[in-house]
Design a protein around this motif. Structure first.
Motif, mmCIF file in Angstrom:
data_model
loop_
_atom_site.group_PDB
_atom_site.id
_atom_site.type_symbol
_atom_site.label_atom_id
_atom_site.label_comp_id
_atom_site.label_asym_id
_atom_site.label_seq_id
_atom_site.Cartn_x
_atom_site.Cartn_y
_atom_site.Cartn_z
ATOM 1 N N ASP A 84 0.835 -1.194 0.000
ATOM 2 C CA ASP A 84 0.000 0.000 0.000
ATOM 3 C C ASP A 84 0.881 1.260 0.000
ATOM 4 O O ASP A 84 1.661 1.480 0.931
ATOM 5 C CB ASP A 84 -0.875 -0.039 1.262
ATOM 6 N N ALA A 85 0.729 2.068 -1.013
ATOM 7 C CA ALA A 85 1.598 3.239 -1.162
ATOM 8 C C ALA A 85 1.390 4.257 -0.036
ATOM 9 O O ALA A 85 2.283 5.050 0.270
ATOM 10 C CB ALA A 85 1.329 3.895 -2.510
ATOM 11 N N ALA A 86 0.218 4.223 0.608
ATOM 12 C CA ALA A 86 -0.085 5.237 1.635
ATOM 13 C C ALA A 86 0.569 4.934 2.978
ATOM 14 O O ALA A 86 0.534 5.746 3.895
ATOM 15 C CB ALA A 86 -1.596 5.319 1.828
ATOM 16 N N ARG A 87 1.201 3.741 3.113
ATOM 17 C CA ARG A 87 1.559 3.300 4.461
ATOM 18 C C ARG A 87 2.632 4.157 5.131
ATOM 19 O O ARG A 87 2.715 4.181 6.351
ATOM 20 C CB ARG A 87 1.955 1.824 4.466
ATOM 21 N N HIS A 88 3.465 4.815 4.344
ATOM 22 C CA HIS A 88 4.499 5.647 4.969
ATOM 23 C C HIS A 88 4.167 7.135 4.879
ATOM 24 O O HIS A 88 5.020 7.979 5.126
ATOM 25 C CB HIS A 88 5.868 5.356 4.355
ATOM 26 N N ASN A 89 2.945 7.430 4.539
ATOM 27 C CA ASN A 89 2.575 8.836 4.401
ATOM 28 C C ASN A 89 2.020 9.354 5.737
ATOM 29 O O ASN A 89 0.816 9.324 5.980
ATOM 30 C CB ASN A 89 1.549 8.979 3.262
#
Ligand SMILES: Cc1cc2nc3c(=O)[nH]c(=O)nc-3n(C[C@H](O)[C@H](O)[C@H](O)COP(=O)(O)OP(=O)(O)OC[C@H]3O[C@@H](n4cnc5c(N)ncnc54)[C@H](O)[C@@H]3O)c2cc1C
Length: 608
Positions: free
Chosen positions: A265-270
């Motif tokens: 999931d690309a959002a996980r480090h945002n």
């Protein structure tokens, strides 16, 4: 910085390493602990210390310091599933389900029947500084934060570790008889070729650690954790909010909120997204709070192939890592440290053979494996409960419809709610694992089996069956001497084994006196009987002891029963010799007043 010689070097100053330092100090062993960070960890991580952990800390007097600061277990006695904390919609602020958290709820009396120690809620972010201060205050311990292990090699004579003082960049060598690798698996295991088996990267997690007054919305003083299920569904459909104290009730100053993500999931480090989404999920858009930290971690379920590599031992997260469900990470880590400490001390003092150290992995690896599997199963229970509620992550319309039905009027909705209650019972595996926490036993190791059948654990981990079968934790019973009252578990812990006898235990006492040699495992004799030092005033001990008036038990320094004779023996000295040989892993011939310390270890015992 000069080179150092030390009996035991501990690498890693997390909960496992710091507890190792304290347990070894209590056994009279000199240690050096190095921790690569300058200060203890900044994230709350573990907060639940179970009864068995507090029993271990009770042996060394650390439990009091924790109880003085921790949230008492009855203020952490409820787990809830809710839709939100705020909002005015028909599905807002609704409780889907709640269940007692074992040891704090209605079962507290049963938990107290089985142990002298309550569990407690004390986040690692406060536990580690406390343990560090207590460990550093011990005269036998040298605790060095901001010092990092950078190389390790061993020979038959000992282990050499290169250490860098991170404040100066200077490196020095530490020569140790033994090393405890309590570094979370970052350096020691990979350096000695340890292989972690199992699943890594199961989920990515983010934790928001913050300070806020949640009391206007958190309407239960005893709730410890609340799962939020957003009826609107979607990527941010759920999260978990946990109380951290220090104030026990709804006025708790600190909180942590966990989100889970798929590893791709690309959002996980945002981090920018996390706080608005947390407010959205809680439905508290105007929540005022101070952010303390955001942490990212990965859920794994892995176990190391071996716990011992020559003179190097792996403990805690260095040996096993698992989902936080059931709170088995730190608790298992501390139990590893406790098991290893008395064995290292016995070998270093010349009371036991080197082979005793093999029993560390023999005993602890099956527990590491069982706890890893258990935590994963408990973790996998959550999708089952989502399914029961009709929550579909990618389909908010259906989720909303299913939740409306769940909270609706009429027979159908009542059936849906009753069905969810049934399915939610599966969550007792996570929140009421009493047997799993205190009832584990060792099938083989530093003990002499007595041929009786294994005590089958409760497959759902709840119902604890006390037993004195060798390998079991000694059952708890209060015993008295005049005005003094102690637990049977208080009889051991000072590095000595205890021989417990009954009213007709004279022959055992005499045999123990004959064996009392300088280099045997110290064996203290205690009679629990009407005319003995300790009285069984409630009668509970005689129900649980598994021995008659003329029988005997040997309990190890870590409270586990090592040997049992239900009745008298025709040759008591011979029986005791065999038992001590099995515990100390020395030949029966060596177990006598004439025996000498293990070759190559006597200098260390003296030094300690
Ligand atoms: C969100 C969350 C919730 C959790 N909840 C619970 C719970 O309720 N109950 C529970 O029992 N467990 C729980 N756990 C698990 C628990 O936090 C871990 O199992 C525990 O921290 C393991 O302790 P440890 O000392 O073995 O390892 P760590 O805490 O990882 O400590 C290892 C230390 O070694 C140091 N180190 C690494 N390399 C070197 C080196 N080369 N030289 C010197 N030092 C080094 C590190 O800096 C670190 O401080 C939770 C974990 C998370 C993430």
């Amino acid at each position: 910085m000069p080179d150092v010689h030390v009996p035991v070097l501990i690498i890693g100053g997390g909960g496992c390493g710091l507890s190792s330092s304290l347990f070894l100090s209590a056994q009279g062993i000199e240690t050096l602990l190095i921790e690569r960070h300058a200060t203890p960890g900044r994230m709350p991580k573990a907060r639940y210390l179970n009864q068995r952990t507090l029993e271990m800390y009770r042996q060394i007097g650390v439990d009091r310091a924790i109880y003085d600061r921790a949230i008492p277990i009855d203020y952490a006695s409820k787990i809830r599933w809710r839709t939100s904390l705020g909002g005015d919609g028909p599905l807002d602020r609704r409780t889907i389900h709640e269940m007692p958290f074992g040891g704090g709820g209605p079962e507290l009396t049963d938990y107290r029947e089985d142990s002298p120690s309550d569990g407690a809620l004390y986040p690692q972010v406060r536990l580690e500084p406390l343990l560090r201060d207590l460990a550093a205050a011990e005269t036998l311990a040298d605790v060095r934060f901001n010092h990092e292990a950078i190389a390790i090699d061993q020979s038959e004579a000992g282990v050499r570790v290169r250490v860098r003082d991170r404040s100066t960049g200077e490196a020095y060598s530490v020569f140790a008889d033994y090393v405890v690798g309590a570094d979370g698996g970052r350096f020691v295991g990979p350096s000695v070729g340890a292989v972690m088996e199992g699943s890594s990267g199961i989920l990515d997690m983010a934790t928001v650690y913050f300070r806020a007054d949640m009391s206007p919305w958190w309407d239960d003083d005893h709730a410890m954790t609340t799962w939020f299920i957003n009826p609107s569904g979607g990527l941010w459909a759920s999260g978990v909010l946990g109380k951290l104290g220090p104030t026990y009730d709804r006025h708790s100053e600190e909180w942590m909120f966990h989100f889970s993500f798929k590893p791709d999931d690309a959002a996980r480090h945002n981090d920018e997204l996390l706080i608005p989404r947390m407010k959205e999920l809680l439905k508290l858009p105007d929540l005022e709070f101070d952010l303390i930290a955001i942490g990212h971690w990965v859920v794994e379920a892995v176990l190391v192939d071996r716990y011992r590599f020559g003179r190097i031992f792996l403990a805690g997260d260095a040996a096993h890592r698992r989902p936080p469900t059931t709170g088995l990470g730190l608790n298992t880590a501390i139990a590893d440290a406790h098991n290893l400490a008395w064995k290292l001390a016995a070998v270093l003092k010349g009371f036991a053979g080197q082979d005793l150290l093999d029993t560390y992995g023999e005993e602890r690896r099956p527990i590491g494996e069982r706890n890893t599997r258990w935590a994963l199963l408990a973790f996998e229970n959550h999708p089952h409960t989502d399914l029961a509620l009709g929550i579909k992550r990618d389909d908010p319309v259906t989720t909303l419809k299913n939740l409306e039905r769940f909270f609706g009027d009429g027979e159908y909705s009542a059936t849906l709610r009753a069905r969810v209650r049934k399915i939610m019972e599966i969550q007792t595996m996570e929140w009421q694992a009493h047997d799993l926490e205190i009832g584990y036993n060792y099938e083989s190791g530093a003990l002499l089996p007595d041929g009786t059948d294994r005590i089958e654990p409760d497959p759902l981990g709840r119902v604890y069956k006390p037993s004195t079968r060798p390998g079991s934790r000694l059952p708890h019973a209060w015993i008295t001497a005049g005005a003094e009252r102690i637990s049977t578990l208080d009889l051991t812990g000072k590095g000595e084994c205890v021989l417990i006898v009954g009213e007709h235990g004279e022959a055992w006492k005499k045999a123990a006196a004959e064996l009392a040699g300088a280099h045997n495992l110290p064996l203290r004799v205690v009679a629990i009987s009407p005319s003995g030092e300790w009285q069984d005033e409630t009668g509970k001990w005689s129900l649980l002891s598994g021995i008659g008036d003329d029988g005997a038990l040997i309990v190890r320094p870590d409270n586990h029963v090592a040997w049992r004779s239900p009745t008298s023996s025709p040759a008591p000295a011979h029986s005791l010799k065999a038992a001590l040989a099995a515990i100390s892993k020395r030949s029966e011939h060596a177990v006598s007043a004439e025996s000498s310390p293990e070759k190559g270890t006597e200098h260390v015992g003296n030094r300690a």
